[in-house]
Design an enzyme around this catalytic site. Structure first.
Site, PDB file in Angstrom:
ATOM      1  N   ASP A  37      49.301 -26.020  23.770  1.00 41.31           N
ATOM      2  CA  ASP A  37      50.005 -26.528  22.590  1.00 41.31           C
ATOM      3  C   ASP A  37      49.574 -27.964  22.284  1.00 41.31           C
ATOM      4  O   ASP A  37      49.211 -28.712  23.189  1.00 41.31           O
ATOM      5  CB  ASP A  37      51.519 -26.460  22.870  1.00 41.31           C
ATOM      6  CG  ASP A  37      52.335 -26.587  21.594  1.00 41.31           C
ATOM      7  OD1 ASP A  37      51.769 -26.451  20.483  1.00 41.31           O
ATOM      8  OD2 ASP A  37      53.550 -26.832  21.706  1.00 41.31           O
ATOM      9  N   ARG A  41      49.002 -31.590  16.303  1.00 43.18           N
ATOM     10  CA  ARG A  41      49.386 -33.011  16.423  1.00 43.18           C
ATOM     11  C   ARG A  41      48.190 -33.886  16.786  1.00 43.18           C
ATOM     12  O   ARG A  41      48.045 -35.009  16.311  1.00 43.18           O
ATOM     13  CB  ARG A  41      50.508 -33.165  17.459  1.00 43.18           C
ATOM     14  CG  ARG A  41      51.881 -32.863  16.887  1.00 43.18           C
ATOM     15  CD  ARG A  41      52.901 -32.665  17.958  1.00 43.18           C
ATOM     16  NE  ARG A  41      52.734 -31.380  18.627  1.00 43.18           N
ATOM     17  CZ  ARG A  41      53.231 -31.087  19.808  1.00 43.18           C
ATOM     18  NH1 ARG A  41      53.892 -31.995  20.480  1.00 43.18           N
ATOM     19  NH2 ARG A  41      53.049 -29.896  20.328  1.00 43.18           N
ATOM     20  N   HIS A  54      42.302 -27.344  16.657  1.00 42.54           N
ATOM     21  CA  HIS A  54      42.007 -26.051  17.298  1.00 42.54           C
ATOM     22  C   HIS A  54      40.548 -26.024  17.768  1.00 42.54           C
ATOM     23  O   HIS A  54      40.233 -25.544  18.853  1.00 42.54           O
ATOM     24  CB  HIS A  54      42.252 -24.895  16.319  1.00 42.54           C
ATOM     25  CG  HIS A  54      43.691 -24.788  15.873  1.00 42.54           C
ATOM     26  ND1 HIS A  54      44.735 -24.836  16.751  1.00 42.54           N
ATOM     27  CD2 HIS A  54      44.244 -24.636  14.640  1.00 42.54           C
ATOM     28  CE1 HIS A  54      45.879 -24.724  16.085  1.00 42.54           C
ATOM     29  NE2 HIS A  54      45.606 -24.605  14.804  1.00 42.54           N
ATOM     30  N   LEU A 148      36.588 -14.973  38.509  1.00 40.35           N
ATOM     31  CA  LEU A 148      37.757 -15.271  37.678  1.00 40.35           C
ATOM     32  C   LEU A 148      37.938 -14.229  36.581  1.00 40.35           C
ATOM     33  O   LEU A 148      36.987 -13.884  35.886  1.00 40.35           O
ATOM     34  CB  LEU A 148      37.575 -16.647  37.009  1.00 40.35           C
ATOM     35  CG  LEU A 148      38.664 -17.032  36.005  1.00 40.35           C
ATOM     36  CD1 LEU A 148      39.960 -17.405  36.723  1.00 40.35           C
ATOM     37  CD2 LEU A 148      38.215 -18.187  35.117  1.00 40.35           C
TER      38      LEU A 148
HETATM   39  C1  FPP Z   1      49.125 -24.293  19.429  1.00 48.38           C
HETATM   40  O1  FPP Z   1      49.009 -25.614  18.970  1.00 48.38           O
HETATM   41  C2  FPP Z   1      47.793 -23.695  19.493  1.00 48.38           C
HETATM   42  C3  FPP Z   1      47.442 -22.513  18.930  1.00 48.38           C
HETATM   43  C4  FPP Z   1      48.385 -21.650  18.207  1.00 48.38           C
HETATM   44  C5  FPP Z   1      46.047 -22.048  18.990  1.00 48.38           C
HETATM   45  C6  FPP Z   1      45.435 -22.194  20.326  1.00 48.38           C
HETATM   46  C7  FPP Z   1      44.007 -21.880  20.239  1.00 48.38           C
HETATM   47  C8  FPP Z   1      43.037 -22.608  20.830  1.00 48.38           C
HETATM   48  C9  FPP Z   1      43.291 -23.785  21.664  1.00 48.38           C
HETATM   49  C10 FPP Z   1      41.643 -22.172  20.718  1.00 48.38           C
HETATM   50  C11 FPP Z   1      41.435 -21.055  21.665  1.00 48.38           C
HETATM   51  C12 FPP Z   1      40.052 -20.682  21.688  1.00 48.38           C
HETATM   52  C13 FPP Z   1      39.559 -19.849  22.597  1.00 48.38           C
HETATM   53  C14 FPP Z   1      38.141 -19.598  22.586  1.00 48.38           C
HETATM   54  C15 FPP Z   1      40.391 -19.187  23.595  1.00 48.38           C
HETATM   55  P1  FPP Z   1      49.703 -26.012  17.620  1.00 48.38           P
HETATM   56  O2  FPP Z   1      48.789 -25.723  16.498  1.00 48.38           O
HETATM   57  O3  FPP Z   1      51.035 -25.339  17.497  1.00 48.38           O
HETATM   58  O4  FPP Z   1      49.892 -27.554  17.802  1.00 48.38           O
HETATM   59  P2  FPP Z   1      51.087 -28.459  17.247  1.00 48.38           P
HETATM   60  O5  FPP Z   1      52.312 -28.064  18.028  1.00 48.38           O
HETATM   61  O6  FPP Z   1      50.626 -29.835  17.560  1.00 48.38           O
HETATM   62  O7  FPP Z   1      51.212 -28.194  15.779  1.00 48.38           O
END
Ligand code: FPP
Length: 257
Positions: A37, A41, A54, A148
């Site tokens: 998460d 931000r 992301h 893994l």
């Molecule tokens: C939550 O942060 C994150 C997500 C919903 C997406 C997570 C995806 C990735 C980190 C990329 C994954 C890629 C691979 C290859 C596995 P948020 O957007 O809710 O953050 P915020 O709370 O700051 O708004």
């Protein structure tokens, strides 16, 4: 689109907790699950669009997969896209769902040479075909690896998983001769996406929030939780090793004394 960072870089001091050689199969959690998460931000703080967070989050995925391999973690489950994430703006959804393909395109050879096996948990049906195909290709080409297990939780929601499992089990009770007396926790677990995978020993959530957000509700009954304010794109091997170190000091009693 993604910038490739080296998969392995082995320089480290032997004495510190940052030395991944300290971690053996005996003192490392078998299964680490992560709620990644804070991407939005991270981007907002830099005046960038949310999707930049992301994209940067993929670099953290690379670092943590690498660290998990070095620390001999057996299963790493990454909450990549939840069933609730469909509520986000369409361009952001499309961007997130393109990331696994970009990641696999760039890193599949490294993952294969490091004996990583790719798997998913979640409902693959409703994903864009290109995402599904890229993941399926990676699953097929890593299925014999026994290092893994890297699990992408994608279009995953725990309540949906549990309801589905219950429906399938009820179908077996009606049609396949399964009796109610046969139903216990172990049998029910076999209907979940995580069938055959040990429950998570350690669940890490970055980004400051302290909730499960519909992630592995059944499976985390006795999981140790580790929360950090660090936003996912800033999460590095150092924080991961702190989490493993703290895990090593926890005493798990599973309700006993
Ligand atoms: C939550 O942060 C994150 C997500 C919903 C997406 C997570 C995806 C990735 C980190 C990329 C994954 C890629 C691979 C290859 C596995 P948020 O957007 O809710 O953050 P915020 O709370 O700051 O708004």
């Amino acid at each position: 689109m993604l910038k490739k960072i080296p998969f392995f870089n082995n320089k480290q001091s032997k004495a510190s907790i940052h030395n991944t050689e300290r971690y053996t199969e005996d003192n490392t959690p078998d299964h680490v699950a992560i709620i990644m998460d804070g991407n939005g931000r991270w981007a907002k703080k830099r005046g960038m669009p949310r999707v930049a967070g992301h994209k940067e989050g993929v670099s953290s995925v690379v670092k943590i997969v690498k660290a998990a391999v070095k620390c001999k973690v057996k299963v790493l489950t990454l909450y990549t896209f939840s069933t609730e994430n469909w509520k986000r703006p369409k361009p952001e959804i499309e961007f997130i769902l393109r990331l696994p393909k970009g990641f696999l395109h760039m890193y599949l050879p490294d993952l294969i040479s490091n004996n990583v096996r790719i798997e998913t948990i979640g409902d693959m049906e409703n994903l864009p075909a290109t995402t599904r195909e890229a993941i399926q290709y990676a699953i097929d080409h890593t299925q014999d690896n026994d290092g893994l297990q890297l699990n992408f939780a994608i279009n995953y929601g725990s309540r949906h998983e549990i309801l589905n499992a219950m429906k399938e089990m009820l179908t077996d009770i009606n049609d396949a001769g399964l009796s109610l007396d046969d139903v216990d926790e172990q049998r029910f677990s076999r209907y979940l996406y995580t069938a055959g995978i040990p429950d998570p020993d350690l669940l890490i959530r970055t980004g400051g929030e302290k909730r499960l957000s519909n992630f592995l509700l059944w499976q985390s009954a006795y999981t140790e939780f580790w929360f950090t304010d660090v936003l996912w794109p800033d999460f590095s091997e150092k924080e991961f090793l702190y989490a493993l170190e703290e895990f090593r000091q926890r005493r798990r009693r599973y309700g006993g004394i």
